[in-house]
Design an enzyme around this catalytic site. Structure first.
Site, PDB file in Angstrom:
ATOM      1  N   SER A   3       6.071 -25.343  -3.465  1.00  0.00           N
ATOM      2  CA  SER A   3       6.123 -24.435  -4.534  1.00  0.00           C
ATOM      3  C   SER A   3       7.193 -23.228  -4.476  1.00  0.00           C
ATOM      4  CB  SER A   3       4.576 -23.792  -4.666  1.00  0.00           C
ATOM      5  OG  SER A   3       4.635 -22.908  -5.636  1.00  0.00           O
ATOM      6  N   GLY A  56      -4.504 -16.586   1.862  1.00  0.00           N
ATOM      7  CA  GLY A  56      -4.860 -17.907   1.926  1.00  0.00           C
ATOM      8  C   GLY A  56      -3.525 -18.748   2.175  1.00  0.00           C
ATOM      9  N   ARG A  94      -7.228  -7.936   0.982  1.00  0.00           N
ATOM     10  CA  ARG A  94      -7.711  -9.493   1.256  1.00  0.00           C
ATOM     11  C   ARG A  94      -6.850 -10.096   2.153  1.00  0.00           C
ATOM     12  NH1 ARG A  94      -4.049 -12.918  -1.705  1.00  0.00           N
ATOM     13  NH2 ARG A  94      -5.415 -14.603  -1.382  1.00  0.00           N
ATOM     14  N   GLU A 133      -2.578 -15.705 -13.451  1.00  0.00           N
ATOM     15  CA  GLU A 133      -2.554 -14.594 -12.236  1.00  0.00           C
ATOM     16  C   GLU A 133      -1.460 -13.851 -12.596  1.00  0.00           C
ATOM     17  OE1 GLU A 133      -4.319 -16.631  -8.398  1.00  0.00           O
ATOM     18  OE2 GLU A 133      -2.397 -17.716  -8.872  1.00  0.00           O
ATOM     19  N   ASP A 163       8.030 -25.389  -7.983  1.00  0.00           N
ATOM     20  CA  ASP A 163       7.822 -26.596  -8.632  1.00  0.00           C
ATOM     21  C   ASP A 163       7.237 -26.688  -9.969  1.00  0.00           C
ATOM     22  OD1 ASP A 163       5.526 -25.077  -7.923  1.00  0.00           O
ATOM     23  OD2 ASP A 163       4.189 -26.556  -7.561  1.00  0.00           O
ATOM     24  N   ASN A 219       1.354 -13.110 -10.980  1.00  0.00           N
ATOM     25  CA  ASN A 219       2.218 -13.852 -10.332  1.00  0.00           C
ATOM     26  C   ASN A 219       2.785 -14.987 -11.502  1.00  0.00           C
ATOM     27  OD1 ASN A 219       0.924 -16.248 -10.248  1.00  0.00           O
ATOM     28  ND2 ASN A 219       0.399 -16.028  -7.811  1.00  0.00           N
ATOM     29  N   ASP A 275       5.384 -24.358 -11.723  1.00  0.00           N
ATOM     30  CA  ASP A 275       4.136 -24.187 -12.560  1.00  0.00           C
ATOM     31  C   ASP A 275       3.888 -22.588 -12.617  1.00  0.00           C
ATOM     32  OD1 ASP A 275       3.801 -23.423  -9.718  1.00  0.00           O
ATOM     33  OD2 ASP A 275       1.936 -24.617  -9.584  1.00  0.00           O
TER      34      ASP A 275
HETATM   35  C1  16G Z   1      -1.665 -20.329  -3.817  1.00  0.00           C
HETATM   36  C2  16G Z   1      -2.421 -20.315  -5.367  1.00  0.00           C
HETATM   37  C3  16G Z   1      -2.018 -19.289  -6.129  1.00  0.00           C
HETATM   38  C4  16G Z   1      -2.154 -17.855  -5.385  1.00  0.00           C
HETATM   39  C5  16G Z   1      -1.601 -17.882  -4.199  1.00  0.00           C
HETATM   40  C6  16G Z   1      -2.059 -16.787  -3.561  1.00  0.00           C
HETATM   41  C7  16G Z   1      -2.853 -22.580  -6.383  1.00  0.00           C
HETATM   42  C8  16G Z   1      -2.321 -23.768  -6.877  1.00  0.00           C
HETATM   43  N1  16G Z   1      -1.809 -21.459  -5.939  1.00  0.00           N
HETATM   44  O1  16G Z   1      -0.186 -20.230  -4.253  1.00  0.00           O
HETATM   45  O2  16G Z   1      -2.618 -19.454  -7.428  1.00  0.00           O
HETATM   46  O3  16G Z   1      -1.802 -17.025  -6.181  1.00  0.00           O
HETATM   47  O4  16G Z   1      -2.134 -19.032  -3.313  1.00  0.00           O
HETATM   48  O5  16G Z   1      -1.620 -16.557  -2.284  1.00  0.00           O
HETATM   49  O6  16G Z   1      -4.041 -22.137  -6.328  1.00  0.00           O
HETATM   50  P1  16G Z   1      -1.965 -15.596  -1.071  1.00  0.00           P
HETATM   51  O7  16G Z   1      -3.420 -15.939  -0.799  1.00  0.00           O
HETATM   52  O8  16G Z   1      -1.067 -15.853   0.203  1.00  0.00           O
HETATM   53  O9  16G Z   1      -2.016 -14.396  -1.358  1.00  0.00           O
HETATM   54 MG    MG Z   2       4.287 -23.335  -7.744  1.00  0.00          MG
END
Ligand code: 16G
Ligand code: MG
Length: 557
Positions: free
Chosen positions: A81, A524, A521, A396, A302, A398, A304
């Site tokens: 991505s 992820g 937070r 989102e 990518d 973003n 999206d």
């Molecule tokens: C991933 C997620 C995106 C989210 C981002 C947060 C998908 C396809 N992509 O790229 O939606 O905004 O993680 O990243 O679910 P973070 O947890 O590092 O803040």
């Molecule tokens: Mg992407």
């Protein structure tokens, strides 16, 4: 079940797996030592050169997933991505074109971390048993990839994994992530009442461009849209799309389209760069024709995600830059759909889904118009929440998002008899919007066409769109901590429950600022904790954000 029969049942399952082939192929794909992979919100993502073993194993799981779903097609996408070029990743796509069912994610994590063929087979066997996978069902898997240099090597690992499982495969080649999602859904719905479109890349462009042509008929473009393609696969896809849409309907100038130069992908450009830095892609201010009023947008690597922006003054001045992010797109879309639904006289409700990152002003704006839900970060959470509305708009901040029309809503739109010419026009627009929007996942190309349609229908420029509400000044900070897993949230990530006492300190600090909000937070996708802060008074923002970051660092020490 008595013990001996339990053991023989387990043995029967293991026999069903091609264990010898897995053992043989495993030799080429041992797990790199000292690394723990996690299948998270966006699949597995890390440095591309250590991902072969994960790709091989994800292929095995995908084949099982297809078997579990009665032999329906599932997908595997190799991409990282918006990450820089040296990274790569892999994510699985379910048979309806959505993200992998989350109950399978822990199996993916276990499989990619297995330290021997035996361990790997044990994980797969457990999956087969717990999820009741019928191994006699044939598997069908499609795979695609973005433009990263590590893709060919990783795709090879995917192919070997699929061959090991005896799966039927389709090589989709270079694709945007949302294109692969489209292909899966289109293939699986072919010949059914839910048929999504022709299951080919051309079918995808054809569907989007036909819907677009209907929606902008009689409304020629007044301006050229400059698109920053992040030097990624979006550049290729946009070029193809342009072959399907004549210039009389859409004027596009594609920039940052270099998919050959090493290191160019997402470097100083792309949706993430623009959103995080709240500025133009690097060097764009020097390009000819980039001037005040120009309509611009950026895809990510990518394709999206998309964010829009424009300039209010000279491109060299930082203050000229105005961002129209995912929240602004959500507001534009929710408002427009709500109007259309009312005008059409269809008894359906438009709702909107956001995350805690949504700017407070956007939430306020939306809540005055439609019901709004807040979910944790990550597309799958938003997507599922949006499914609960007749028409669910989710974005989102973003720039990742789309709009879902429930089957009942689609049926009502198609069956309602219009009570006036205005209602008929609104109904026709809704029908075409259902086709224009990629409902499987956020899609930069489809979202771009959607924004163009709405702006043209309203005869708005970016400034008019922007004037819906004024974003509260906001800031995102990263704090590197020893263990991000000690941070646990609730209430859609808006409150910390752990470490104990930290939330109370944050609340105390936030209360000192006017119209302020802040939350913390664990990321992820990266090894850090994120701090978001918003303040009514711009001059107070840094002090608030830094103050919260300091509290986090102190608690984590
Ligand atoms: C991933 C997620 C995106 C989210 C981002 C947060 C998908 C396809 N992509 O790229 O939606 O905004 O993680 O990243 O679910 P973070 O947890 O590092 O803040
Ligand atoms: Mg992407």
């Amino acid at each position: 079940m008595s013990l001996p029969s339990a053991i023989s049942a387990a043995a029967a399952h293991t026999e069903g797996l091609p264990t010898m082939l897995i053992e043989e192929a495993y030799k080429e794909y041992p797990k790199p030592e000292g690394i723990k992979f996690t299948y998270g919100t966006a699949g597995i993502r890390t440095k591309g050169d250590i991902l072969q073993s994960s790709c091989f194993r994800m292929a095995l799981i995908s084949a099982l997933r297809s078997k579990k779903l009665g032999g329906k097609m599932v997908g595997v996408m190799v991409t990282a991505s918006h990450n820089l070029e040296e990274d790569n990743g892999i994510k699985a796509i379910d048979s309806r074109g959505e993200m992998l069912e989350s109950s399978w994610e822990p199996y993916c994590t276990e499989a990619v971390n297995a330290n021997s063929a035996k361990e790997l087979i044990a994980v797969l066997d457990q999956l087969v048993k717990t999820c009741k996978v019928d191994l006699s069902v044939p598997a069908l898997v499609i795979y695609g990839h973005d433009t990263r240099p590590t893709c060919p090597m990783l795709v090879k690992a995917v192919v070997e994994g699929l061959a090991t499982m005896g799966a039927t495969v389709i090589d989709a080649g270079l694709k945007t992530t949302p294109q692969l999602h489209y292909l899966v859904r289109a293939h699986n719905t072919q010949g059914t009442p839910d048929a999504y479109g022709e299951p080919t890349e051309m079918g995808y462009y054809d569907k989007l461009s036909k819907a677009f042509a209907k929606l902008v008929a009689g409304k020629p473009p007044k301006t050229t849209l400059v698109v920053d393609c992040a030097n990624g696969v979006g550049a290729y896809a946009l070029m193809q799309l342009q072959q399907h849409i004549p210039e009389s309907l859409l004027k596009v100038r594609a920039l940052r389209t270099d998919i050959k130069t090493r290191g160019a992908l997402n470097d100083g450009c792309g949706a993430d760069y623009v959103k995080t830095n709240q500025r133009l892609p690097l060097g764009l201010e020097k390009e000819k024709g980039i001037e005040a009023g120009q309509r611009l947008c950026s895809y990510d690597g990518d394709a999206d995600r998309i964010v829009y922006y424009y300039l209010r003054g000279p491109p060299q001045q930082k203050e000229s830059f105005r961002l129209l992010d995912g929240d602004k797109i959500a507001s534009l879309a929710a408002d427009h759909l709500n109007d259309l639904v009312k005008r059409a006289g269809v008894a359906i409700e438009v709702g909107c889904v956001q995350t805690a990152y949504a700017n407070g002003s956007s939430t306020k704006y939306l809540e005055q118009r439609v019901p709004v839900t807040c979910t944790p970060t990550g597309v799958k959470h938003l997507h599922h929440a949006a499914e609960r509305y007749d028409v669910g708009v989710y974005f989102e901040a973003n720039g990742h998002g789309t709009i879902l029309f429930s089957s009942e809503a689609q049926q009502k739109i198609h069956e309602t008899s219009p009570s006036s010419p205005a209602a008929e026009d609104a109904l026709e627009q809704l029908k075409s919007l259902i086709d224009l929007i990629n409902q499987t996942v956020g899609d930069a190309l489809s979202d771009m066409l959607l924004v163009e349609v709405i702006l043209r229908t309203k005869d708005w420029d970016c400034q008019e769109w922007d004037s819906a509400y004024e974003d509260l000044p906001n800031k995102l900070l990263k704090v590197n901590v020893k263990d991000r897993f000690m941070f646990v949230t609730e209430d859609a990530e808006r409150k910390l429950v752990k470490p104990e006492g930290l939330q109370a300190k944050i609340d105390e600090l936030v209360a000192k600022y006017k119209d302020a909000r802040s939350f913390v937070r664990p990321s992820g996708t990266e090894d850090c904790v994120r701090v978001y802060a918003e303040a009514g008074v711009a001059g107070e923002l840094n002090s608030l954000a830094n103050g919260v970051a300091k509290l986090v660092a102190d608690f984590a020490a």
